[in-house]
Design a protein around this motif. Sequence first.
Motif: not given
Length: 291
Positions: A169-190
């Motif tokens: 939850p803390r990550y999503l609060k800081r970075m925002g929650e992706p709404e579609k798969p393409a949004d993952l490109k701007r996220h840190e993905c482990l």
Amino acid sequence: MELLNDMALFVEVVKAKGFRGASEATGVPNSTLSRRIGALEKAIGLRLLHRTTRKVELTEAGQIYFERCKRIVDEARLAHEQLGDLLAQPSGVLRASLPVDFTVIYLAPLIAEFAERYPGISFEFDLTPRQVDLISEPFDVAIRMGEPSNSNLIARPLVSLVPRLYAAPRYLKRMGEPEKPADLKRHECLNVQKGGIWTLRKNAQSVQLSIGSRFTINNVGLIRRMATLGMGIMLMPEEVVAEDVAAKRLVRVLPDWHGKPMPVYALTETRLLPAKTQRFIEFLKERLAQA
């Protein structure tokens, strides 16, 4: 084996003092019994029975043969019963190579249940990430996630796990929650691989994403831990993260989407398995299917 079966039928005929009684006891038709005993006499070159319309009587040779047959048949039945007991309560040391985190998090309660069911079995588990060599090393079975790489091994499917997206939850609060798969490109993905590709599915839809991360980690447990610490989004089977989800350390992301199903196999070097290994594989397959 056929000779032993004929000897057993001969013993039943003698004990019943006729083919009719033996037929009722064994469920084998009269005509078949007569033919089988005749074939037995021909095979050993001795006349075993005097046949009349009312009963059968042993010849002298038949009496001697009957005593020997009875002893052999009784010993065979005892051995069969002992084998049944051995299969029902297998014993010995079960040596298994297991995936670290999947075992610690998910398989451990099942292993404990199996150990209680079969107290005669003791266990040696190797939970290192290395791929053991079942041909040259003394392992009975290896549990592996993903498609087997060695085609010389016998692979028995146990279950198929569905990876899903999770983040703290803390990550999503800081970075925002992706709404579609393409949004993952701007996220840190482990991810477990550098420059990995994630395949995500939703019903008939399928997309492939080239994901990036500051972390490349070859250990599922550490990926899971970093996700709970708010360091990114991970793609992981729900069975592995169930405790963190229950404790609200992780939540689902893009809940309508999931990754490519991940098969779990039991790998053995041969199809001829000792009872301890066979029971272990059967137990895991049964219990994992219920999960």
